[in-house]
Design a protein around this motif. Structure first.
Motif, mmCIF file in Angstrom:
data_model
loop_
_atom_site.group_PDB
_atom_site.id
_atom_site.type_symbol
_atom_site.label_atom_id
_atom_site.label_comp_id
_atom_site.label_asym_id
_atom_site.label_seq_id
_atom_site.Cartn_x
_atom_site.Cartn_y
_atom_site.Cartn_z
ATOM 1 N N ALA A 1 -13.753 2.703 3.969
ATOM 2 C CA ALA A 1 -12.435 3.281 4.215
ATOM 3 C C ALA A 1 -11.874 3.840 2.924
ATOM 4 O O ALA A 1 -12.088 3.283 1.851
ATOM 5 N N MET A 2 -11.162 4.945 3.052
ATOM 6 C CA MET A 2 -10.436 5.493 1.918
ATOM 7 C C MET A 2 -9.000 5.018 2.030
ATOM 8 O O MET A 2 -8.352 5.242 3.057
ATOM 9 N N VAL A 3 -8.516 4.338 0.990
ATOM 10 C CA VAL A 3 -7.169 3.782 1.002
ATOM 11 C C VAL A 3 -6.461 4.255 -0.265
ATOM 12 O O VAL A 3 -6.979 4.071 -1.366
ATOM 13 N N LEU A 4 -5.305 4.843 -0.093
ATOM 14 C CA LEU A 4 -4.550 5.310 -1.252
ATOM 15 C C LEU A 4 -4.233 4.152 -2.195
ATOM 16 O O LEU A 4 -3.886 3.051 -1.746
ATOM 17 N N VAL A 5 -4.334 4.399 -3.476
ATOM 18 C CA VAL A 5 -4.064 3.373 -4.481
ATOM 19 C C VAL A 5 -2.651 2.834 -4.328
ATOM 20 O O VAL A 5 -2.416 1.634 -4.441
ATOM 21 N N ARG A 6 -1.707 3.710 -4.014
ATOM 22 C CA ARG A 6 -0.304 3.284 -3.904
ATOM 23 C C ARG A 6 0.017 2.581 -2.578
ATOM 24 O O ARG A 6 1.098 2.044 -2.404
ATOM 25 N N ASN A 7 -0.913 2.578 -1.633
ATOM 26 C CA ASN A 7 -0.673 2.026 -0.305
ATOM 27 C C ASN A 7 -0.993 0.528 -0.299
ATOM 28 O O ASN A 7 -2.026 0.094 0.205
ATOM 29 N N GLU A 8 -0.074 -0.262 -0.819
ATOM 30 C CA GLU A 8 -0.295 -1.704 -0.905
ATOM 31 C C GLU A 8 -0.362 -2.357 0.470
ATOM 32 O O GLU A 8 -1.147 -3.278 0.687
ATOM 33 N N THR A 9 0.435 -1.888 1.408
ATOM 34 C CA THR A 9 0.386 -2.426 2.771
ATOM 35 C C THR A 9 -0.992 -2.191 3.373
ATOM 36 O O THR A 9 -1.586 -3.085 3.975
ATOM 37 N N GLY A 10 -1.498 -0.982 3.209
ATOM 38 C CA GLY A 10 -2.822 -0.656 3.718
ATOM 39 C C GLY A 10 -3.908 -1.476 3.050
ATOM 40 O O GLY A 10 -4.822 -1.970 3.719
ATOM 41 N N GLN A 11 -3.805 -1.654 1.737
ATOM 42 C CA GLN A 11 -4.807 -2.451 1.030
ATOM 43 C C GLN A 11 -4.817 -3.886 1.546
ATOM 44 O O GLN A 11 -5.885 -4.481 1.730
ATOM 45 N N HIS A 12 -3.652 -4.429 1.800
ATOM 46 C CA HIS A 12 -3.567 -5.791 2.339
ATOM 47 C C HIS A 12 -4.244 -5.861 3.711
ATOM 48 O O HIS A 12 -5.000 -6.801 3.998
ATOM 49 N N ALA A 13 -3.991 -4.863 4.548
ATOM 50 C CA ALA A 13 -4.576 -4.846 5.890
ATOM 51 C C ALA A 13 -6.099 -4.741 5.829
ATOM 52 O O ALA A 13 -6.806 -5.451 6.557
ATOM 53 N N TRP A 14 -6.607 -3.887 4.962
ATOM 54 C CA TRP A 14 -8.062 -3.746 4.847
ATOM 55 C C TRP A 14 -8.696 -5.036 4.330
ATOM 56 O O TRP A 14 -9.739 -5.455 4.826
ATOM 57 N N ARG A 15 -8.069 -5.663 3.338
ATOM 58 C CA ARG A 15 -8.606 -6.940 2.836
ATOM 59 C C ARG A 15 -8.605 -7.998 3.937
ATOM 60 O O ARG A 15 -9.565 -8.745 4.090
ATOM 61 N N ALA A 16 -7.532 -8.057 4.705
ATOM 62 C CA ALA A 16 -7.432 -9.033 5.784
ATOM 63 C C ALA A 16 -8.518 -8.806 6.837
ATOM 64 O O ALA A 16 -8.957 -9.751 7.493
ATOM 65 N N ALA A 17 -8.978 -7.567 6.971
ATOM 66 C CA ALA A 17 -10.023 -7.238 7.935
ATOM 67 C C ALA A 17 -11.425 -7.457 7.367
ATOM 68 O O ALA A 17 -12.412 -7.197 8.050
ATOM 69 N N GLY A 18 -11.515 -7.925 6.111
ATOM 70 C CA GLY A 18 -12.812 -8.225 5.516
ATOM 71 C C GLY A 18 -13.399 -7.133 4.645
ATOM 72 O O GLY A 18 -14.532 -7.244 4.187
#
Length: 141
Positions: free
Chosen positions: A108-125
């Protein structure tokens, strides 16, 4: 969550998806227009996956597979529907699609500034691979 419906987008959904992304998605893309999304759905009718609840669009993900790699884009959940399992259901559908097609790893490509998105991706493994850098070249003006 039994009332959550996951399905591929159709041409009839595209305008709704574009409006939805303005509310729910982080950042914009050069392909965030009717022609770009229509091309995606025409080329790969199962790539754009929608989540609906009560007939309302509440989430999207693009699960693109080129025969080599599995790419995830536009995981977006309406701000009022977050933390209700919508993103997890979309990712499960995307991952099932990839496995069915022979895919081995999703990215997945996740914007560096998108902390909410980064948290969601980490939570998904998913984990970031810091040794990679995205390189881009715009092919159209």
């Amino acid at each position: 969550m039994t009332d959550l419906r996951i399905r591929p987008a159709t041409a009839a959904d595209l305008d709704t998806v574009l409006v939805f992304w303005k509310v729910a998605a982080e950042g914009t893309s050069i392909s965030d227009d009717r022609d770009g999304v229509e091309r995606l759905v025409t080329r790969d009718p199962e790539a754009l996956i929608l989540a609906e609840r009560g007939g309302e669009l509440v989430g999207t993900v693009i699960a693109g597979f080129d025969g080599w790699r599995c790419h995830l884009y536009r995981l977006a959940v309406h701000p009022d529907r977050r933390r209700q399992g919508v993103g997890s259901a979309l990712l499960a559908a995307a991952e099932e699609r990839f496995v069915r097609l022979g895919g081995r790893r999703g990215d997945a490509m996740v914007l560096v500034r998108n902390e909410t998105g980064q948290h969601a991706w980490r939570a998904a493994g998913y984990t970031p691979e810091e040794h990679w850098r995205r390189w881009v070249k715009h092919l159209t003006p």
